[in-house]
Design a protein around this motif. Structure first.
Motif, PDB file in Angstrom:
ATOM      1  N   VAL A  16      -0.476  -7.011   3.350  1.00 14.29           N
ATOM      2  CA  VAL A  16       0.227  -7.323   2.101  1.00 14.29           C
ATOM      3  C   VAL A  16      -0.071  -6.233   1.059  1.00 14.29           C
ATOM      4  O   VAL A  16       0.823  -5.801   0.321  1.00 14.29           O
ATOM      5  CB  VAL A  16      -0.153  -8.722   1.574  1.00 14.29           C
ATOM      6  N   SER A  17      -1.320  -5.749   1.029  1.00 15.42           N
ATOM      7  CA  SER A  17      -1.653  -4.675   0.088  1.00 15.42           C
ATOM      8  C   SER A  17      -0.937  -3.380   0.469  1.00 15.42           C
ATOM      9  O   SER A  17      -0.557  -2.594  -0.395  1.00 15.42           O
ATOM     10  CB  SER A  17      -3.166  -4.463   0.004  1.00 15.42           C
ATOM     11  N   VAL A  18      -0.727  -3.158   1.764  1.00 17.92           N
ATOM     12  CA  VAL A  18       0.031  -1.980   2.204  1.00 17.92           C
ATOM     13  C   VAL A  18       1.490  -2.109   1.755  1.00 17.92           C
ATOM     14  O   VAL A  18       2.104  -1.129   1.322  1.00 17.92           O
ATOM     15  CB  VAL A  18      -0.071  -1.797   3.737  1.00 17.92           C
ATOM     16  N   GLU A  19       2.036  -3.308   1.824  1.00 15.47           N
ATOM     17  CA  GLU A  19       3.399  -3.524   1.330  1.00 15.47           C
ATOM     18  C   GLU A  19       3.489  -3.214  -0.159  1.00 15.47           C
ATOM     19  O   GLU A  19       4.446  -2.579  -0.618  1.00 15.47           O
ATOM     20  CB  GLU A  19       3.837  -4.966   1.580  1.00 15.47           C
ATOM     21  N   TYR A  20       2.495  -3.646  -0.910  1.00 16.39           N
ATOM     22  CA  TYR A  20       2.465  -3.343  -2.343  1.00 16.39           C
ATOM     23  C   TYR A  20       2.378  -1.837  -2.565  1.00 16.39           C
ATOM     24  O   TYR A  20       3.026  -1.282  -3.459  1.00 16.39           O
ATOM     25  CB  TYR A  20       1.306  -4.062  -3.038  1.00 16.39           C
ATOM     26  N   GLY A  21       1.594  -1.164  -1.732  1.00 20.77           N
ATOM     27  CA  GLY A  21       1.499   0.292  -1.829  1.00 20.77           C
ATOM     28  C   GLY A  21       2.834   0.966  -1.580  1.00 20.77           C
ATOM     29  O   GLY A  21       3.181   1.941  -2.249  1.00 20.77           O
ATOM     30  N   GLY A  22       3.587   0.451  -0.611  1.00 18.93           N
ATOM     31  CA  GLY A  22       4.921   0.991  -0.355  1.00 18.93           C
ATOM     32  C   GLY A  22       5.854   0.784  -1.532  1.00 18.93           C
ATOM     33  O   GLY A  22       6.649   1.661  -1.885  1.00 18.93           O
ATOM     34  N   TRP A  23       5.736  -0.372  -2.155  1.00 20.17           N
ATOM     35  CA  TRP A  23       6.537  -0.668  -3.344  1.00 20.17           C
ATOM     36  C   TRP A  23       6.164   0.294  -4.476  1.00 20.17           C
ATOM     37  O   TRP A  23       7.037   0.832  -5.166  1.00 20.17           O
ATOM     38  CB  TRP A  23       6.308  -2.126  -3.749  1.00 20.17           C
ATOM     39  N   SER A  24       4.865   0.544  -4.643  1.00 19.36           N
ATOM     40  CA  SER A  24       4.407   1.481  -5.674  1.00 19.36           C
ATOM     41  C   SER A  24       4.886   2.891  -5.386  1.00 19.36           C
ATOM     42  O   SER A  24       5.353   3.599  -6.288  1.00 19.36           O
ATOM     43  CB  SER A  24       2.876   1.471  -5.754  1.00 19.36           C
ATOM     44  N   LEU A  25       4.786   3.315  -4.135  1.00 18.86           N
ATOM     45  CA  LEU A  25       5.235   4.650  -3.757  1.00 18.86           C
ATOM     46  C   LEU A  25       6.728   4.799  -4.031  1.00 18.86           C
ATOM     47  O   LEU A  25       7.174   5.824  -4.559  1.00 18.86           O
ATOM     48  CB  LEU A  25       4.925   4.931  -2.283  1.00 18.86           C
ATOM     49  N   LEU A  26       7.493   3.788  -3.684  1.00 18.82           N
ATOM     50  CA  LEU A  26       8.934   3.832  -3.952  1.00 18.82           C
ATOM     51  C   LEU A  26       9.197   4.000  -5.441  1.00 18.82           C
ATOM     52  O   LEU A  26      10.097   4.742  -5.856  1.00 18.82           O
ATOM     53  CB  LEU A  26       9.612   2.568  -3.418  1.00 18.82           C
ATOM     54  N   GLY A  27       8.405   3.338  -6.257  1.00 21.24           N
ATOM     55  CA  GLY A  27       8.540   3.498  -7.701  1.00 21.24           C
ATOM     56  C   GLY A  27       8.313   4.929  -8.141  1.00 21.24           C
ATOM     57  O   GLY A  27       9.057   5.475  -8.963  1.00 21.24           O
ATOM     58  N   PHE A  28       7.278   5.574  -7.593  1.00 22.13           N
ATOM     59  CA  PHE A  28       7.027   6.970  -7.938  1.00 22.13           C
ATOM     60  C   PHE A  28       8.167   7.870  -7.474  1.00 22.13           C
ATOM     61  O   PHE A  28       8.562   8.810  -8.151  1.00 22.13           O
ATOM     62  CB  PHE A  28       5.715   7.458  -7.324  1.00 22.13           C
ATOM     63  N   LEU A  29       8.685   7.586  -6.289  1.00 24.42           N
ATOM     64  CA  LEU A  29       9.730   8.434  -5.719  1.00 24.42           C
ATOM     65  C   LEU A  29      11.082   8.261  -6.406  1.00 24.42           C
ATOM     66  O   LEU A  29      11.937   9.134  -6.313  1.00 24.42           O
ATOM     67  CB  LEU A  29       9.881   8.168  -4.219  1.00 24.42           C
ATOM     68  N   THR A  30      11.274   7.119  -7.082  1.00 29.54           N
ATOM     69  CA  THR A  30      12.552   6.872  -7.754  1.00 29.54           C
ATOM     70  C   THR A  30      12.450   7.070  -9.266  1.00 29.54           C
ATOM     71  O   THR A  30      13.305   6.591 -10.011  1.00 29.54           O
ATOM     72  CB  THR A  30      13.074   5.453  -7.440  1.00 29.54           C
ATOM     73  N   GLY A  31      11.411   7.743  -9.695  1.00 28.62           N
ATOM     74  CA  GLY A  31      11.355   8.162 -11.084  1.00 28.62           C
ATOM     75  C   GLY A  31      10.552   7.325 -12.045  1.00 28.62           C
ATOM     76  O   GLY A  31      10.560   7.589 -13.231  1.00 28.62           O
ATOM     77  N   ARG A  32       9.836   6.310 -11.581  1.00 25.93           N
ATOM     78  CA  ARG A  32       9.034   5.491 -12.504  1.00 25.93           C
ATOM     79  C   ARG A  32       7.625   6.052 -12.629  1.00 25.93           C
ATOM     80  O   ARG A  32       6.653   5.336 -12.723  1.00 25.93           O
ATOM     81  CB  ARG A  32       8.961   4.052 -12.016  1.00 25.93           C
ATOM     82  N   GLY A  33       7.485   7.326 -12.636  1.00 26.13           N
ATOM     83  CA  GLY A  33       6.199   7.996 -12.717  1.00 26.13           C
ATOM     84  C   GLY A  33       6.264   9.263 -11.894  1.00 26.13           C
ATOM     85  O   GLY A  33       7.226   9.484 -11.165  1.00 26.13           O
ATOM     86  N   GLN A  34       5.271  10.071 -12.005  1.00 23.83           N
ATOM     87  CA  GLN A  34       5.282  11.329 -11.283  1.00 23.83           C
ATOM     88  C   GLN A  34       3.905  11.576 -10.689  1.00 23.83           C
ATOM     89  O   GLN A  34       2.899  11.500 -11.372  1.00 23.83           O
ATOM     90  CB  GLN A  34       5.644  12.473 -12.221  1.00 23.83           C
ATOM     91  N   LEU A  35       3.905  11.846  -9.397  1.00 19.68           N
ATOM     92  CA  LEU A  35       2.651  12.129  -8.712  1.00 19.68           C
ATOM     93  C   LEU A  35       2.406  13.628  -8.561  1.00 19.68           C
ATOM     94  O   LEU A  35       1.279  14.070  -8.578  1.00 19.68           O
ATOM     95  CB  LEU A  35       2.661  11.504  -7.308  1.00 19.68           C
ATOM     96  N   GLY A  36       3.414  14.378  -8.372  1.00 22.60           N
ATOM     97  CA  GLY A  36       3.274  15.784  -8.014  1.00 22.60           C
ATOM     98  C   GLY A  36       3.170  15.883  -6.491  1.00 22.60           C
ATOM     99  O   GLY A  36       2.825  14.919  -5.805  1.00 22.60           O
ATOM    100  N   GLU A  37       3.481  17.055  -5.965  1.00 21.38           N
ATOM    101  CA  GLU A  37       3.552  17.232  -4.512  1.00 21.38           C
ATOM    102  C   GLU A  37       2.223  16.941  -3.819  1.00 21.38           C
ATOM    103  O   GLU A  37       2.174  16.255  -2.795  1.00 21.38           O
ATOM    104  CB  GLU A  37       4.006  18.657  -4.192  1.00 21.38           C
ATOM    105  N   PHE A  38       1.116  17.461  -4.347  1.00 22.91           N
ATOM    106  CA  PHE A  38      -0.199  17.249  -3.740  1.00 22.91           C
ATOM    107  C   PHE A  38      -0.545  15.765  -3.658  1.00 22.91           C
ATOM    108  O   PHE A  38      -0.887  15.247  -2.602  1.00 22.91           O
ATOM    109  CB  PHE A  38      -1.258  18.009  -4.558  1.00 22.91           C
ATOM    110  N   ARG A  39      -0.439  15.066  -4.766  1.00 22.92           N
ATOM    111  CA  ARG A  39      -0.794  13.645  -4.796  1.00 22.92           C
ATOM    112  C   ARG A  39       0.179  12.796  -3.978  1.00 22.92           C
ATOM    113  O   ARG A  39      -0.228  11.857  -3.313  1.00 22.92           O
ATOM    114  CB  ARG A  39      -0.885  13.154  -6.230  1.00 22.92           C
ATOM    115  N   GLU A  40       1.460  13.140  -4.019  1.00 25.35           N
ATOM    116  CA  GLU A  40       2.438  12.398  -3.233  1.00 25.35           C
ATOM    117  C   GLU A  40       2.136  12.505  -1.736  1.00 25.35           C
ATOM    118  O   GLU A  40       2.223  11.525  -0.999  1.00 25.35           O
ATOM    119  CB  GLU A  40       3.853  12.918  -3.503  1.00 25.35           C
ATOM    120  N   GLN A  41       1.752  13.695  -1.302  1.00 21.55           N
ATOM    121  CA  GLN A  41       1.423  13.908   0.114  1.00 21.55           C
ATOM    122  C   GLN A  41       0.266  13.006   0.546  1.00 21.55           C
ATOM    123  O   GLN A  41       0.319  12.366   1.596  1.00 21.55           O
ATOM    124  CB  GLN A  41       1.067  15.371   0.345  1.00 21.55           C
TER     125      GLN A  41
END
Length: 130
Positions: A16-41
């Motif tokens: 369930v926490s991994v699902e939440y992580g996927g939801w968070s990652l999707l948020g970063f990838l769709t513009g609700r924050g910015q990770l930068g290439e290094f952190r995104e990887q």
């Protein structure tokens, strides 16, 4: 309660926490924050390792129940596996937070330590199945 009953439930709840992580990652990838290439990887890598290895753990516990191991050894093997999964995937997130590009960090040490714990758990299972 038997380790092969409780530990799979733990794996499911951790998924369930991994699902939440996927939801968070999707948020970063769709513009609700910015990770930068290094952190995104490293976010992607940690997330993927956690998901795949937790699904592996569900199969692991089915086979662990087929060994002739005592309850104590089953607890040891199962906890080695889960701690190894959390360390390996969590190390990527530690490196994301504390590390620098092209350099080792505490996160890379934790990731490698997790891999060793996973290997130990898998070897214990393989021996028990022989």
């Amino acid at each position: 309660m038997a380790p092969t009953t409780l530990l799979p439930v733990t794996s499911l709840l951790l998924l369930v926490s991994v699902e939440y992580g996927g939801w968070s990652l999707l948020g970063f990838l769709t513009g609700r924050g910015q990770l930068g290439e290094f952190r995104e990887q490293f976010f992607r890598t940690g997330h993927a390792h956690a998901g795949v290895l937790l699904v592996l753990s569900l199969v692991y516990f089915l086979y662990l129940d087929r060994t002739g191991y005592s309850t104590g050894v089953q607890w040891l093997a199962g906890l080695l596996l889960l701690v190894g999964i959390m360390a390996q995937s969590g190390g990527f997130f530690l490196h994301l937070a504390l590390g620098q590009k092209d350099r080792s960090s505490v996160g890379t040490i934790v990731t490698r330590s997790g891999a060793l714990l996973l290997a130990a758990a898998l070897i214990i299972l393989a021996i028990g199945l022989l």
